[in-house]
Scaffold this active site. Structure first.
Site: not given
Length: 183
Positions: A50, A52-54, A63
């Site tokens: 995603a 927004m990860y981690p 990112g």
């Protein structure tokens, strides 16, 4: 490894999906590469990430997970062997990703282009809304008070934006990750 067809698609995915939300926080780039190699060598072809990860989400790491996967894809030359899923963050309070996190055309296009850049690929196999535009009880809070407010961005607008990206060849299939319904 066992595989099954993702409903309403032509994607044959491994029954085990490699979740990567710790890459860049709990896992180094080298560990991420080792885990990706280990998984693919054992027949896992489904990788989930995603924008927004981690997690936990932080401005200075946002990112990194996609970037690690992108570096692995370009290093390993295994893009054609994996089903890659990622997500647009949606309407949550993470203004360091985008000031306005609505699931409107501008945000969806920007989010996807940014993910494609980090992932070093031309397309995403499964692009998901991390959350729907409307407020939801994403994590099962008891007695959640469902609001009756109308959102400014309609589901039609969101779907039209996603359809544009499908037609452009940047997305193969779409989905939603955290969804529930009210009583």
């Amino acid at each position: 490894m066992k595989y099954h067809k993702l409903p309403h698609s032509s994607l044959e995915v491994s029954k085990i999906c490699l979740g990567t939300m710790t890459f860049g926080e709990q896992n180094t780039k080298q560990e991420a590469f080792e885990q990706l190699d280990f998984a693919v060598e054992r027949g896992i072809n489904f990788i989930d990430t995603a924008e927004m990860y981690p997690v936990p989400p932080k401005q200075n790491t946002q990112g990194l997970t996609e970037s690690y996967i992108g570096d692995w894809l370009s290093h390993s030359d295994k893009r054609q062997k994996v089903i890659l899923a990622t997500k647009v963050a949606g309407p949550r309070n993470v203004p360091y990703i985008r000031e306005n996190m609505s699931l409107d055309r501008r945000n969806i296009h920007q989010a996807l282009d940014d993910s494609l850049t980090r992932l070093k690929t031309d397309y995403i196999d499964l692009y998901q809304l991390h959350w729907p535009q409307r407020k939801t009880n994403c994590f099962g809070q008891l007695n959640y008070p469902y609001p009756n407010d109308n959102e400014e961005v309609t589901l039609i607008e969101t779907l039209e934006a996603l359809n544009e990206l499908i037609k452009a060849g940047k997305i193969r299939y779409i989905g939603v990750s955290n969804e529930t319904h009210g009583a």
